[in-house]
Design an enzyme around this catalytic site. Structure first.
Site, short mmCIF file in Angstrom:
data_model
loop_
_atom_site.label_atom_id
_atom_site.label_comp_id
_atom_site.label_asym_id
_atom_site.label_seq_id
_atom_site.Cartn_x
_atom_site.Cartn_y
_atom_site.Cartn_z
N HIS A 141 0.80 -1.23 0.00
CA HIS A 141 0.00 0.00 0.00
C HIS A 141 0.84 1.28 0.00
O HIS A 141 0.29 2.37 -0.06
CB HIS A 141 -0.95 0.02 1.19
CG HIS A 141 -0.26 0.32 2.49
ND1 HIS A 141 0.43 -0.63 3.20
CD2 HIS A 141 -0.14 1.48 3.18
CE1 HIS A 141 0.94 -0.07 4.28
NE2 HIS A 141 0.62 1.21 4.30
C1 UD1 Z 1 -2.42 5.20 5.81
C2 UD1 Z 1 -1.16 5.69 6.55
C3 UD1 Z 1 -0.11 4.58 6.53
C4 UD1 Z 1 -0.67 3.27 7.03
C5 UD1 Z 1 -1.91 2.92 6.20
C6 UD1 Z 1 -2.54 1.61 6.64
C7 UD1 Z 1 -0.70 8.10 6.41
C8 UD1 Z 1 0.12 9.13 5.75
N1 UD1 Z 1 -0.59 6.85 5.90
O1 UD1 Z 1 -2.06 5.06 4.45
O2 UD1 Z 1 0.97 4.96 7.35
O3 UD1 Z 1 0.30 2.25 6.92
O4 UD1 Z 1 -2.85 3.98 6.35
O5 UD1 Z 1 -3.64 1.30 5.88
O6 UD1 Z 1 -1.42 8.41 7.34
N2 UD1 Z 1 -9.28 4.80 1.32
C9 UD1 Z 1 -10.48 4.18 1.22
N3 UD1 Z 1 -11.12 3.81 2.35
C10 UD1 Z 1 -10.60 4.05 3.58
C11 UD1 Z 1 -9.36 4.69 3.67
C12 UD1 Z 1 -8.70 5.05 2.54
O7 UD1 Z 1 -10.99 3.95 0.12
O8 UD1 Z 1 -11.25 3.68 4.58
C13 UD1 Z 1 -8.56 5.21 0.09
C14 UD1 Z 1 -8.67 6.69 -0.10
O9 UD1 Z 1 -9.38 6.95 -1.24
C15 UD1 Z 1 -7.26 7.22 -0.18
C16 UD1 Z 1 -6.38 5.98 -0.15
O10 UD1 Z 1 -7.19 4.86 0.21
O11 UD1 Z 1 -7.03 7.91 -1.37
C17 UD1 Z 1 -5.30 6.17 0.84
O12 UD1 Z 1 -5.81 6.39 2.17
P1 UD1 Z 1 -5.01 7.25 3.24
O13 UD1 Z 1 -5.65 7.18 4.55
O14 UD1 Z 1 -4.75 8.60 2.68
O15 UD1 Z 1 -3.59 6.59 3.33
P2 UD1 Z 1 -3.18 5.06 3.33
O16 UD1 Z 1 -2.52 4.78 2.03
O17 UD1 Z 1 -4.31 4.16 3.73
#
Ligand code: UD1
Length: 364
Positions: free
Chosen positions: A209
Site C-alpha cells: 500500500h
Molecule cells: C495510511 C497511513 C499509513 C498506514 C496505512 C494503513 C498516512 C500518511 N498513511 O495510508 O501509514 O500504513 O494507512 O492502511 O497516514 N481509502 C479508502 N477507504 C478508507 C481509507 C482510505 O478507500 O477507509 C482510500 C482513499 O481513497 C485514499 C487511499 O485509500 O485515497 C489512501 O488512504 P489514506 O488514509 O490517505 O492513506 P493510506 O494509504 O491508507
C-alpha cells in the site's frame, strides 16, 4: 486525569485496544484515570475500521471526526480543524497519539497549540526516508511530544540524538504485540482458506500500500509480476488495500496463483500470516508481527524504521532489487531461513507499562 486517545487509520486500532484495556483495569482498581476516544475517520471503510473495533472489542468512539480521504494537506487540515473543536468542547489533561499516520501528527500539533501535553506511543522510530509521509509525521510528532513511549533501544537512541531528555523517554515495548499475543488463540480461518484448499506453509501472503510501490503503474506491474515468477506455483494471497485497488483495477494482472481478496479483518489476516510459508509486504507493523510469529518476511521497501525486525527478527529488506528477491526466495525454498528472536519487552505487557508510567507522572 482524562486522556484523549486518538486513532485514525487501520494500524492505529490494534495499538489503542490494549491501552484502553489497561486504562479500564486501573480505573476498576480505583485510580483516577479516564479516557475519551476520538476516531478521526481517516480510514472509514468497514473493512479498514469497523471490523477492527468489533473484533478487538474496542468501545465505540466518543466522536468520529469523519475527515475521510483527501490530499496529504487536505486530510491533515481537516483532522486539525475537527480535533481543535473537539478539544475546545472536551478539554483533557493529556492527548495520547499512536504510530505515524496523518492523524498522529495532526492531533499532536493541535494539542500542543492548545497547551495540552502529548504522549506518543511508538515514538522515536525512523526510516531515514523523507519520501515517506509517515517519516515526516514521526519527526514532527516527536518534535512536539512530551512523553515518549518506545518499542526499542534504536528508538531511544534516535530520540536522545534529537535532544530529547532521557527522563521523558519510557522504553515500554510494543503495544501492537500486546494485541497479537492476546488474540493469537482467537485467530480465525478466513473463507479463502477453504475456497482455495490452502495448506499450512504452502502459500504466501502479500500486502502492498506504500505510495512508492502502488502509485505508479509500471512499478506495481513489474513488482507483482516478479513476485509471481519467483513464487513458482505457490498460491499468493493478496488482500488489496483501497489505495492499491485504484491502480490495480486498470492493470489486468491475472495470474493463476495470485489470489486477490478484499482487506481482511485482524483475526483472519493473522491466521493467514501465522500458517503461511512467508509474507511479502511494504507495511511496518506486519514486520513486527511476523517477527513474533516467527514467519519469514520480505519487506518490499529500501528502508525500515524497525531495524530490530531485520537484526534479530525474521525480516529481510528487499526493496526494488529483484536479485535480492530472488536470493530471498532461494533461501526460503531451501529452508535456510534463520529463526528469529523476539525483541526485548515485546511481551504483551507494554500498555500496562505505559499506564503505570502515567500513574507515576500524574501522581494518581
Ligand atoms: C495510511 C497511513 C499509513 C498506514 C496505512 C494503513 C498516512 C500518511 N498513511 O495510508 O501509514 O500504513 O494507512 O492502511 O497516514 N481509502 C479508502 N477507504 C478508507 C481509507 C482510505 O478507500 O477507509 C482510500 C482513499 O481513497 C485514499 C487511499 O485509500 O485515497 C489512501 O488512504 P489514506 O488514509 O490517505 O492513506 P493510506 O494509504 O491508507
Amino acid at each position: 486525569m482524562t486522556i484523549t486517545l486518538v486513532a485514525g487509520a487501520r494500524p492505529n486500532f490494534m495499538k489503542i485496544a490494549p491501552i484502553i484495556d489497561a486504562i479500564e483495569n486501573k480505573k476498576s482498581l480505583g485510580f483516577d484515570i479516564n479516557y475519551r476516544l476520538v476516531h478521526t475517520g481517516q480510514h472509514y471503510d468497514k473493512n479498514l475500521s469497523d471490523t477492527f473495533f468489533k473484533e478487538l472489542n474496542i468501545p465505540f468512539p466518543d466522536i468520529n471526526l469523519e475527515v475521510k480521504s483527501g490530499s496529504q494537506a487536505q486530510q491533515t487540515a481537516a483532522i486539525m480543524v475537527g480535533f481543535e473543536k473537539e478539544l475546545q468542547k472536551h478539554p483533557c489533561d493529556l492527548v495520547m497519539v499512536v504510530g505515524d499516520v496523518n492523524s498522529t501528527m495532526a492531533c499532536t500539533i493541535v494539542a500542543k497549540k492548545a497547551g495540552i501535553k502529548v504522549a506518543h506511543v511508538e515514538a522515536g522510530i525512523r526510516s531515514g526516508d523523507m519520501n515517506m509521509p509517515e517519516e515526516i509525521n514521526r519527526i514532527l510528532t516527536d518534535s512536539l511530544t512530551d512523553y515518549f513511549f518506545t518499542t526499542s533501544e534504536y528508538a531511544n537512541k534516535n530520540l536522545t540524538n534529537q535532544g530529547v531528555q532521557t527522563n521523558n523517554i519510557f522504553f515500554v515495548g510494543n503495544v501492537m504485540i500486546d494485541t497479537l499475543l492476546k488474540n493469537e488463540h482467537r485467530f480465525k480461518k478466513p473463507e479463502i482458506w477453504n475456497t482455495l484448499n490452502l495448506e499450512e506453509k504452502k502459500y504466501l501472503v502479500l500486502t502492498l500500500h506504500r505510495p512508492s510501490n502502488v502509485d505508479e503503474e509500471n512499478q506495481l506491474k513489474a513488482l507483482i509480476s516478479q513476485i509471481k515468477m519467483e513464487a513458482k506455483d505457490y498460491p499468493i494471497i493478496f488482500p488489496v488495500h483501497p489505495r492499491t485497488k485504484k491502480l490495480l483495477n486498470g492493470l489486468n494482472l491475472n495470474f493463476k496463483n495470485l489470489h486477490y481478496t478484499n482487506p481482511l479483518g485482524y483475526l483472519e489476516f493473522n491466521f493467514l500470516v501465522k500458517h503461511s510459508l512467508a509474507v511479502l509486504t511494504d507495511s511496518g507493523g506486519i514486520t513486527e508481527e511476523t517477527t513474533v510469529l516467527n514467519i519469514p518476511c520480505f519487506t518490499l521497501r529500501d528502508t525500515t524504521e524497525r531495524p530490530e525486525t531485520c537484526n534479530i527478527g525474521t525480516n529481510v529488506l528487499i526493496g526494488k532489487d529483484f536479485n535480492k528477491l530472488s536470493n530471498a526466495f532461494s533461501k526460503l525454498f531451501s529452508r535456510q531461513w534463520n529463526k528469529g528472536t523476539i525483541p526485548e519487552l515485546w511481551d504483551g505487557k507494554s500498555a500496562e507499562r505505559i499506564i503505570n508510567h502515567l500513574i507515576e507522572i500524574y501522581k494518581l
